[in-house]
Motif scaffolding. Structure first.
Motif, PDB file in Angstrom:
ATOM      1  N   HIS A   1       0.940   4.376  -2.514  1.00  0.00           N
ATOM      2  CA  HIS A   1       0.976   6.164  -1.947  1.00  0.00           C
ATOM      3  C   HIS A   1       2.313   6.666  -2.980  1.00  0.00           C
ATOM      4  O   HIS A   1       2.513   7.677  -3.701  1.00  0.00           O
TER       5      HIS A   1
ATOM      6  N   ASP B   1      -7.164   6.537   0.127  1.00  0.00           N
ATOM      7  CA  ASP B   1      -6.963   4.637  -1.020  1.00  0.00           C
ATOM      8  C   ASP B   1      -7.539   4.372  -1.923  1.00  0.00           C
ATOM      9  O   ASP B   1      -8.441   4.740  -2.015  1.00  0.00           O
TER      10      ASP B   1
ATOM     11  N   SER C   1      -1.088  10.326   5.902  1.00  0.00           N
ATOM     12  CA  SER C   1      -2.094   9.950   5.799  1.00  0.00           C
ATOM     13  C   SER C   1      -2.921   9.693   7.256  1.00  0.00           C
ATOM     14  O   SER C   1      -2.486  10.681   7.904  1.00  0.00           O
TER      15      SER C   1
ATOM     16  N   HIS D   1      -0.101   6.733   8.046  1.00  0.00           N
ATOM     17  CA  HIS D   1       1.154   7.407   7.436  1.00  0.00           C
ATOM     18  C   HIS D   1       1.338   8.802   7.967  1.00  0.00           C
ATOM     19  O   HIS D   1       0.841   9.260   7.505  1.00  0.00           O
TER      20      HIS D   1
ATOM     21  N   HIS E   1       1.340  -1.403  -0.048  1.00  0.00           N
ATOM     22  CA  HIS E   1       0.229  -0.277  -0.371  1.00  0.00           C
ATOM     23  C   HIS E   1       0.775   1.430  -0.275  1.00  0.00           C
ATOM     24  O   HIS E   1       1.063   2.269  -0.468  1.00  0.00           O
TER      25      HIS E   1
HETATM   26 ZN    ZN Z   1      -3.266   5.264   3.083  1.00  0.00          ZN
END
Ligand code: ZN
Ligand code: KG4
Length: 368
Positions: free
Chosen positions: A118, A356, A141, A144, A114
């Motif tokens: 990004h 996402d 985010s 993260h 993931h």
């Molecule tokens: Zn994310």
């Protein structure tokens, strides 16, 4: 580069996102993407509830796949799906769906990280020739908050951070033919406590705002004024934490401000709330920019990218552009890139690609 029809699935948190993409050899263009955002389902809890998130993914995912894919069901060549990291239950729904479809059609399933999604969301639908290496990427985010340095593999063989910026002579990258294995992707910093998005959510909740807190705080801040009663700390950390972040002090500061109001028996006025939001947002953005800018300088970066949904915070992008002496634009919301002093500053071209989304999962597959 692969020229196949791909079904991409992202379900690691609270967005069920499905894309179907044919690589057309031009700038990572996405043909079709559908998504269901669970924001309204989690709003009343003030944040994402993992058990609820996976149940909603379970309910929505087949409907979305059916909606996007019915006419091309037999044509798909491969399936890419987010495998890690994030909420286990949510990930399992995407993975199980991907493997069930793969088994049914006898097509390969490729598992994707993931965070790499990004990072490489920055390539989607833009002139990729502008993106040169080394590149500093701030991933920011709700979950993260990290800084990555991306460089050519042969330019960055050392594990020792101080040895990485060896030679940047050939910074041109043929992104259409670049694989992730050609690159060195090094995480140099991360948050020691909350991610920036998470701190926006928590402070918004303290102030009686709605979830997600980032957009709410941003909107309040537009009516806020500089107010020295509400100055938040900018936490720098010591030298061995040079690129790391900490936001918990700002959260405590917000708590102290609110407690002070409670003790006095006076509720903050609307203007107070707007001023607090403004000052809090300035402090978070200053912290992000300070660390990010240090990394850019230390690693002599040619590209600076910010990804993840907090990159949609226009004030953050504005402040960063100002650091580079850029002050004039028509409509900041539409500004997603700037070329200055040999540095290319960018964020995802669409807000959708900051959240996402399945398109970024496809990019990682394409580069695998
Ligand atoms: Zn994310
Ligand atoms: O990328 P995302 O959907 O979730 C994770 O993968 O973690 O990011 C959600 C986070 C929320 O914490 C939300 O408050 C924050 O992004 N966010 C913002 C803005 N828009 C969303 N934070 C600051 N300013 C914004 N405009």
């Amino acid at each position: 580069m692969k020229n196949q029809l791909t079904l991409a699935i992202e379900s690691s948190c609270d967005d069920t996102s499905i894309a179907i993409i044919q690589n057309d050899w031009t700038n990572f263009v996405v043909k079709k993407i559908v998504a269901y955002s669970q924001i309204s389902d989690h709003q009343k809890y003030g944040g994402v509830v993992p058990e609820l998130a996976y149940r909603i993914h379970e309910e929505k995912i087949i409907k979305l796949i059916d909606e996007i894919w019915r006419s091309q069901i037999n044509e798909v060549d491969t399936i890419s799906v987010t495998a890690e990291p994030w909420l286990m239950g949510s990930l399992m729904i995407g993975l199980t769906s991907a493997y069930a479809i793969g088994k049914f059609l006898n097509k390969p399933v490729i598992e994707v990280n993931h965070i790499y999604g990004h990072i490489f969301s920055i390539l989607l639908e833009r002139d990729i020739t502008k993106i040169k290496l080394p590149m500093a990427v701030l991933t920011v985010s709700g979950g993260h908050n990290e800084i990555y340095i991306i460089n050519h593999q042969n330019k960055a063989k050392s594990d020792n951070i101080s040895d990485i910026y060896i030679d940047n002579v050939d910074s041109l990258t043929d992104w259409n033919n670049t694989k992730i294995s050609d690159l060195q992707i090094q995480k140099i910093g991360h948050t020691l406590d909350d991610a920036a998005g998470e701190s926006f959510d928590k402070v918004a909740r303290m102030l009686g705002g709605s979830y997600p807190g980032g957009p709410w705080i941003y909107n309040q801040s537009l009516n806020g004024k500089h107010n020295t009663d509400y100055i938040f700390p900018r936490i720098r950390l010591d030298a061995n934490r040079k690129y790391d972040f900490s936001f918990s002090g700002m959260k405590s500061c917000a708590n102290q401000i609110i407690t002070k109001f409670e003790k006095s028996g006076i509720s903050p006025s609307e203007q107070d709330v707007c001023d607090i939001c403004r000052e809090f947002q300035e402090a978070v953005n200053d912290t992000l920019i300070y660390k990010w800018q240090m990394a850019v300088q230390d690693f002599d970066c040619k590209t600076i990218a910010i990804v993840g949904w907090v990159s949609a915070n226009d004030r953050l992008f504005e402040k960063f552009l100002q650091k580079f002496g850029i002050y004039y634009w028509d409509n900041l919301t539409n500004i997603v890139e700037w070329n200055t002093n040999d540095i290319y500053i960018c964020r995802p071209v669409r807000k959708l690609y900051s959240t996402d989304n399945a398109a970024m999962i496809w990019v990682v597959w394409l580069m695998s």
